[in-house]
Design an enzyme around this catalytic site. Structure first.
Site, short mmCIF file in Angstrom:
data_model
loop_
_atom_site.label_atom_id
_atom_site.label_comp_id
_atom_site.label_asym_id
_atom_site.label_seq_id
_atom_site.Cartn_x
_atom_site.Cartn_y
_atom_site.Cartn_z
N ASP A 67 0.81 -1.22 0.00
CA ASP A 67 0.00 0.00 0.00
C ASP A 67 0.85 1.28 0.00
OD1 ASP A 67 0.87 -0.61 2.60
OD2 ASP A 67 -1.13 -1.12 3.29
N ASN A 136 -7.81 -3.25 14.20
CA ASN A 136 -9.19 -3.53 13.77
C ASN A 136 -9.27 -4.70 12.79
OD1 ASN A 136 -8.19 -2.50 11.39
ND2 ASN A 136 -9.51 -0.69 11.33
N HIS A 138 -7.53 -5.00 9.95
CA HIS A 138 -7.24 -4.73 8.53
C HIS A 138 -5.94 -5.41 8.10
CE1 HIS A 138 -5.00 -0.69 9.47
NE2 HIS A 138 -4.12 -1.62 9.28
N GLU A 143 -9.88 -2.15 5.02
CA GLU A 143 -10.48 -1.80 6.30
C GLU A 143 -11.80 -2.55 6.50
OE1 GLU A 143 -8.77 -0.21 8.40
OE2 GLU A 143 -8.39 1.89 7.91
C1 F6R Z 1 1.29 -1.62 6.11
C2 F6R Z 1 -0.02 -2.28 6.15
C3 F6R Z 1 -0.84 -2.27 7.39
C4 F6R Z 1 -0.03 -2.51 8.66
C5 F6R Z 1 -0.93 -2.45 9.90
C6 F6R Z 1 -0.15 -2.65 11.18
O1 F6R Z 1 1.89 -1.77 4.84
O2 F6R Z 1 -0.44 -2.77 5.17
O3 F6R Z 1 -1.83 -3.26 7.28
O4 F6R Z 1 0.59 -3.75 8.58
O5 F6R Z 1 -1.59 -1.21 9.94
O6 F6R Z 1 0.71 -1.57 11.38
P1 F6R Z 1 1.77 -1.56 12.56
O7 F6R Z 1 2.77 -2.62 12.23
O8 F6R Z 1 2.38 -0.18 12.51
O9 F6R Z 1 1.03 -1.84 13.81
#
Ligand code: F6R
Length: 241
Positions: A67, A136, A138, A143
């Site tokens: 992403d 959450n 995702h 999301e």
């Molecule tokens: C990042 C991504 C997100 C993160 C998720 C957890 O490329 O796709 O799904 O993996 O938001 O983020 P952290 O590791 O910062 O808790």
């Protein structure tokens, strides 16, 4: 779904790096799906160390990130382009032409999403996908919602994600409200997935991920339909299992 519980963040990171290194050793021209955020930082550090000690060679590897924020240029320090370059790519020998991230600044975003999806297909498909997970549930930036995108698309971030990710920005208002994310089918058609999670704030999401149902309101539950998923989590993230 296989679950590996490690004692702490460092051991989780080491295990993830060893799995990724095994993939690259077995198939030097591997196509890797990569994630950003806090969780994989330790894994990238371990991989950099292995590279410095001649234990891994990325020269034939290709990468696709999950992403990128909408509207951020690659030079913006909060962009995932910047994150990947700074935390990993500049330290290892992945050929620049083999590195791929969606362009959050593209003039025609929908065209960019379609082109990114095609590039992944033309690469022959992702051999190993690294995932983090949102509190959450995702994955990528898919999301919780009643409908999830199948393919790479422009997505609206939830208030929870915006608040969670505001730690990477000067102020919450700076967090983009949209992002380009690969879709659920894009993730589910990868050959093998490792999902990393650390800390108690991920425990609820991990518990749901391994539950016995799937639902789009907890996108990570869809991973149960994939035949080759390994969760590498620390004791905090495992605390509700
Ligand atoms: C990042 C991504 C997100 C993160 C998720 C957890 O490329 O796709 O799904 O993996 O938001 O983020 P952290 O590791 O910062 O808790």
């Amino acid at each position: 779904m296989r679950i590996i519980i490690e004692n702490n963040y460092q051991e989780m990171s080491k295990k993830a790096a060893l799995m990724l290194a095994s993939q690259v050793t077995l198939k030097p021209e591997s196509v890797l799906g990569l994630a950003t955020g806090s969780t994989p930082l330790g894994m990238y550090q371990e991989l950099i160390e292995m590279y410095k000690h001649d234990e891994i060679d990325f020269s034939e590897v290709s990468t696709f990130n999950l992403d990128e924020y909408y509207g951020l240029s690659p030079q913006n320090k909060a962009s995932y382009h910047y994150y990947m370059h700074h935390n990993f790519f500049k330290e290892v020998n992945i050929a620049p032409e083999n590195i791929h991230l969606p362009d959050g600044n593209a003039k025609d975003i929908l065209k960019e999403c379609q082109a990114y999806e095609k590039l992944i297909d033309h690469s022959g498909g992702i051999d190993l996908q690294v995932l983090g997970i949102g509190a959450n549930g995702h994955i990528g930036f898919n999301e919780p919602a009643s409908k999830l995108n199948v393919k790479t698309n422009l997505v609206e971030l939830t208030e929870e994600t915006i608040a969670d990710n505001s730690r990477f920005f000067a102020k919450k208002e700076d967090v983009p409200r949209k992002a380009i994310s690969v879709g659920m089918a894009t993730i589910l058609k990868t050959n093998r997935i490792i999902l990393l999670a650390s800390g108690k704030n991920k425990a609820r999401a991990i518990k749901e991920t391994v539950s016995d149902y799937v639902c789009t309101e907890i996108p990570s539950t869809l991973l149960q339909t994939h035949p080759q998923v390994t969760l590498i989590i620390d004791k905090g993230a495992a605390s509700l299992l």
